[in-house]
Design an enzyme around this catalytic site. Sequence first.
Site, mmCIF file in Angstrom:
data_model
loop_
_atom_site.group_PDB
_atom_site.id
_atom_site.type_symbol
_atom_site.label_atom_id
_atom_site.label_comp_id
_atom_site.label_asym_id
_atom_site.label_seq_id
_atom_site.Cartn_x
_atom_site.Cartn_y
_atom_site.Cartn_z
ATOM 1 N N LYS A 12 0.872 -1.178 0.000
ATOM 2 C CA LYS A 12 0.000 0.000 0.000
ATOM 3 C C LYS A 12 0.904 1.222 0.000
ATOM 4 O O LYS A 12 2.070 1.143 0.410
ATOM 5 C CB LYS A 12 -0.860 -0.006 1.273
ATOM 6 C CG LYS A 12 -2.099 0.831 1.192
ATOM 7 C CD LYS A 12 -3.277 0.069 0.626
ATOM 8 C CE LYS A 12 -4.485 0.951 0.472
ATOM 9 N NZ LYS A 12 -5.654 0.223 -0.007
ATOM 10 N N GLY A 54 -26.375 0.536 2.326
ATOM 11 C CA GLY A 54 -25.469 1.209 1.376
ATOM 12 C C GLY A 54 -25.777 0.766 -0.034
ATOM 13 O O GLY A 54 -25.620 -0.406 -0.383
ATOM 14 N N GLY A 71 -24.618 2.183 -3.005
ATOM 15 C CA GLY A 71 -23.720 2.881 -3.929
ATOM 16 C C GLY A 71 -23.301 1.974 -5.073
ATOM 17 O O GLY A 71 -24.084 1.141 -5.536
ATOM 18 N N VAL A 83 -21.383 -0.649 -5.312
ATOM 19 C CA VAL A 83 -21.475 -2.097 -5.104
ATOM 20 C C VAL A 83 -22.892 -2.484 -4.652
ATOM 21 O O VAL A 83 -23.503 -3.418 -5.191
ATOM 22 C CB VAL A 83 -20.448 -2.575 -4.047
ATOM 23 C CG1 VAL A 83 -20.571 -4.071 -3.835
ATOM 24 C CG2 VAL A 83 -19.037 -2.217 -4.488
ATOM 25 N N TYR A 117 -25.877 -1.184 -4.947
ATOM 26 C CA TYR A 117 -26.957 -1.139 -5.941
ATOM 27 C C TYR A 117 -26.853 -2.329 -6.909
ATOM 28 O O TYR A 117 -27.856 -2.972 -7.230
ATOM 29 C CB TYR A 117 -26.916 0.190 -6.715
ATOM 30 C CG TYR A 117 -27.986 0.285 -7.769
ATOM 31 C CD1 TYR A 117 -29.330 0.324 -7.409
ATOM 32 C CD2 TYR A 117 -27.657 0.328 -9.128
ATOM 33 C CE1 TYR A 117 -30.323 0.388 -8.384
ATOM 34 C CE2 TYR A 117 -28.638 0.399 -10.102
ATOM 35 C CZ TYR A 117 -29.977 0.427 -9.719
ATOM 36 O OH TYR A 117 -30.949 0.478 -10.680
#
Length: 367
Positions: A80, A180, A182, A184, A186
């Site tokens: 990362k 949620g 959004g 993913v 939806y």
Amino acid sequence: MNIFETVHDTEHEQVVFCHNKDAGLKAIIAIHNTVLGPALGGLRMWPYETEGEALNDVLRLSRGMTYKAAVAGLNLGGGKSVIIGDPAKDKSEALFRSFGRFMESLHGRYITAEDVGIDVNDMEYVFYETDNVVGVHQVHGGSGDPSPFTAFGTLQGIRASLQKAFGNEEVGQYSYAVQGLGHVGYELVKLLRSEGARVFVTDINQNAIDACVELGCEAVGLDEIYDVDADVYSPCALGATVNEETIPRFKFKVVCGAANNQLATTECGNELEKRSILYAPDYAVNAGGLMNVSIEFEGYNRERANRMMRTIYYNVGKIFKIADRDGIPTWKAADRMAEERIEAIGKLKLPTLGRTHRFPGRERSNQ
Ligand code: NAD
């Protein structure tokens, strides 16, 4: 903070501090483990209050990527990177190009992608300087938005969980509480509804709720979602929603969703186990996005991506088997599965063939 001791304690292979005063760059690249392959993980830009805070974040996130890639069965390690700065004020071409040059100096040991605070234009500048970027735009041979794949992968995790909890994986026979709606959430709701499932939904965004109600979902309040009498709770918004306050309210039999870090603490994972609520570990369930970008190494192909998402069903099933085998909660079984794979592959003494044809079909816009 004792930097060397911290890096040793978290078992990182390498931590690179990147500084370019002219470009205003202060970045840290953390390579946690490359036993399985090059370390892959996103680049985050955040106005960290202290350099120690940035270091802690990058160490924690890179370690998480090692486990995620290992459980997903990918030939990738964990890494990362973070840029210390305000994404609203401190971005420039020079900043991202200087970061790209530091990345290039690692000769592919670390591969980056977009994360919080970074957009496709920033990545374009990094890509000017190094090939080792995934999730680039489709016009450059990249894989584009991973969310539909993450949603499809989450559905595979749900199927594996239904099989374990009820001995039947007919998605349409069960009810769901999706938090949620959004990118993913939806997509997941669409998949659940296409199987005829009863779906309760909530979101802070009324338009997102309306779109799901149009699909035949039942809207509930933001806090009400935890009390819904549904079989599966699918967190697809925030982390830490499975916590001391919410767990006693659950009537759910399964927790399986796309959100990162769903358990507020590992103790909450133990508590789910005590209450016979099956927890499908988040990083195994939501690996679809990582799997999707990993295909860019061999030349991106949607069909291959879809096939790969189906392996999430087997990975999640394997975690449940390890949990049963060792008598441990599923969150711990996921970690164990990752560690066992890294250990087994790390012991191989045979030479690897190496990869000579990375990223076929890629073009840069500045060439
Ligand atoms: P997104 O930002 O598109 O969607 C999040 C949704 O949650 C938004 O509609 C937002 O309005 C809603 N939300 C925010 N706060 C809420 C609250 N308190 N209650 C209910 N809803 C709330 O994000 P996304 O890309 O759909 O990702 C969803 C989750 O999945 C995140 O935790 C993300 O880290 C994780 N994830 C996403 C991917 C991916 O491919 N996009 C991959 C792995 C993990």
